[in-house]
Design an enzyme around this catalytic site. Sequence first.
Site, PDB file in Angstrom:
ATOM      1  N   THR A  41      38.478  62.920  39.105  1.00  0.00           N
ATOM      2  CA  THR A  41      38.767  63.338  37.725  1.00  0.00           C
ATOM      3  C   THR A  41      39.444  64.707  37.700  1.00  0.00           C
ATOM      4  OG1 THR A  41      36.841  62.104  37.021  1.00  0.00           O
ATOM      5  CG2 THR A  41      37.690  63.723  35.460  1.00  0.00           C
ATOM      6  N   ARG A  55       7.256  51.400  62.651  1.00  0.00           N
ATOM      7  CA  ARG A  55       8.665  50.985  62.616  1.00  0.00           C
ATOM      8  C   ARG A  55       9.606  52.176  62.429  1.00  0.00           C
ATOM      9  NH1 ARG A  55       7.802  46.086  58.318  1.00  0.00           N
ATOM     10  NH2 ARG A  55       7.611  44.398  59.816  1.00  0.00           N
ATOM     11  N   GLY A 101      35.429  64.549  41.801  1.00  0.00           N
ATOM     12  CA  GLY A 101      36.645  64.990  42.485  1.00  0.00           C
ATOM     13  C   GLY A 101      37.909  64.299  41.984  1.00  0.00           C
ATOM     14  N   ASP A 126      27.022  63.256  44.183  1.00  0.00           N
ATOM     15  CA  ASP A 126      27.340  63.676  45.555  1.00  0.00           C
ATOM     16  C   ASP A 126      27.362  65.194  45.739  1.00  0.00           C
ATOM     17  OD1 ASP A 126      27.660  61.009  45.982  1.00  0.00           O
ATOM     18  OD2 ASP A 126      29.835  61.042  46.168  1.00  0.00           O
ATOM     19  N   GLU A 152      25.977  57.444  53.501  1.00  0.00           N
ATOM     20  CA  GLU A 152      26.947  56.330  53.541  1.00  0.00           C
ATOM     21  C   GLU A 152      28.115  56.616  54.485  1.00  0.00           C
ATOM     22  OE1 GLU A 152      27.937  54.240  49.333  1.00  0.00           O
ATOM     23  OE2 GLU A 152      28.037  56.412  49.397  1.00  0.00           O
TER      24      GLU A 152
HETATM   25  O1  F6P Z   1      30.961  59.081  43.314  1.00  0.00           O
HETATM   26  C1  F6P Z   1      29.603  58.888  43.361  1.00  0.00           C
HETATM   27  C2  F6P Z   1      29.221  57.657  44.147  1.00  0.00           C
HETATM   28  O2  F6P Z   1      27.959  57.265  43.714  1.00  0.00           O
HETATM   29  C3  F6P Z   1      29.246  57.817  45.663  1.00  0.00           C
HETATM   30  O3  F6P Z   1      28.098  58.429  46.177  1.00  0.00           O
HETATM   31  C4  F6P Z   1      29.385  56.395  46.119  1.00  0.00           C
HETATM   32  O4  F6P Z   1      29.928  56.352  47.401  1.00  0.00           O
HETATM   33  C5  F6P Z   1      30.288  55.804  45.086  1.00  0.00           C
HETATM   34  O5  F6P Z   1      30.127  56.588  43.917  1.00  0.00           O
HETATM   35  C6  F6P Z   1      30.024  54.369  44.744  1.00  0.00           C
HETATM   36  O6  F6P Z   1      31.000  53.938  43.850  1.00  0.00           O
HETATM   37  P1  F6P Z   1      30.927  52.642  42.931  1.00  0.00           P
HETATM   38  O7  F6P Z   1      29.898  52.886  41.869  1.00  0.00           O
HETATM   39  O8  F6P Z   1      32.278  52.514  42.378  1.00  0.00           O
HETATM   40  O9  F6P Z   1      30.499  51.527  43.822  1.00  0.00           O
END
Ligand code: F6P
Length: 380
Positions: free
Chosen positions: A120, A177, A118, A142, A237
């Site tokens: 880029t 668990r 995105g 992603d 995340e």
């Molecule tokens: O843009 C892809 C990604 O892997 C995301 O899923 C993640 O949140 C982020 O990059 C992590 O970024 P970095 O490698 O800069 O820690």
Amino acid sequence: MHKGKNVMTKYVGILTSGGDSPGLNAAIRGVGKAAMGFYDMKVIGFRDGFRGLMENRTMRLDGGELSGILTIGGTILGTSRDKPHRMLVGDKICDMTDVILKNYEANHLDALVCLGGGGTQKNALRLKERGLNVITLPKTIDNDVAMTDVTFGFDTALTIATEAIDRLHSTAHSHHRIVVVEIMGHGAGWLALGAGIAGGADVILLPEIPYDVEHVAHTIRERRRAGKPFSIVAMAEGAIETKVLDETKAAEKKKARAKTKDEKKSASAELKKVGAQYTDKTLTLAKQLETLTGLESRVTILGHLQRGGTPTAADRLLATRLGAACSGFLNDGTYGVMVAARGDGTEPVPLEHVAGKRKTIPFDHPWIETARRVGIGLGD
Ligand code: F6P
């Protein structure tokens, strides 16, 4: 075989930008082989994304550099998250677009190919607006780039995350668990949803659907009542608790309304406090679920494992066909576009339709429907 040779040899630059992603080398190879071998163009690489273009650090790609890279993860060009218009130079953030334009000219480029997600796409659009001939390819684990069916890197990460969930099952089952597994994806939950369904997670939490901890606990308690005293929670995340989201929105509103210096200070402090609840949310959720269910919990953060190593066959195929199609657009002079995957084919989409438009999961997406129908809790 007929070659699509140009009368005038075209000079093309290529760079990879943003987080690395499996399939980048396959895409570089796809663009390079087709552009040089089929269309007789000259192709050079720039190292480390837009920073390398700004510093004019090039890499030749016509001396065997493209051989043997199809199966290799990462990017032979290196990458960075640098933006042309906001680059750290010394200890200052500077707009380096003019330097980039100069280097483009100095290398006699007819076009620049940017492989990225995105961010880029936005940077490429800015360069297009400054008159450069730019073409992009959609990469990211992603899968959140707009206007393309899929991005390369996603399938590999999906496979890795699914295998992780598979493996976590036996240990969660043996110890009775809850295992909360954190999967990449800040703004979109494609990876968590796909891997969660494919790996048979019991709960999937997504940025698109704010969750209520009590609902997650309810799903887990119901499973225990049904004789399954273990659960896997696949958490993106960027998943967010409804309570935290509401508090964040209220604090943001308060900050926007603040007039005096003191009001602004107190609103900022409140927003910071709310934000603090948002960090370590995976660990927090695991603890909350222990309290609410009486079951022990463990956390697994998959992190950058999801981006590493050899791309799957599907990603190699996708990256190669997007790369090869890109060389056709370079040859035709179809610039200012992203080469999107559309069914088995490709489509040039104007960068204006892509940049700044993240593809999140629609609420009525078939994967959401599928998850609900097979009894996966989504925390809502
Ligand atoms: O843009 C892809 C990604 O892997 C995301 O899923 C993640 O949140 C982020 O990059 C992590 O970024 P970095 O490698 O800069 O820690």
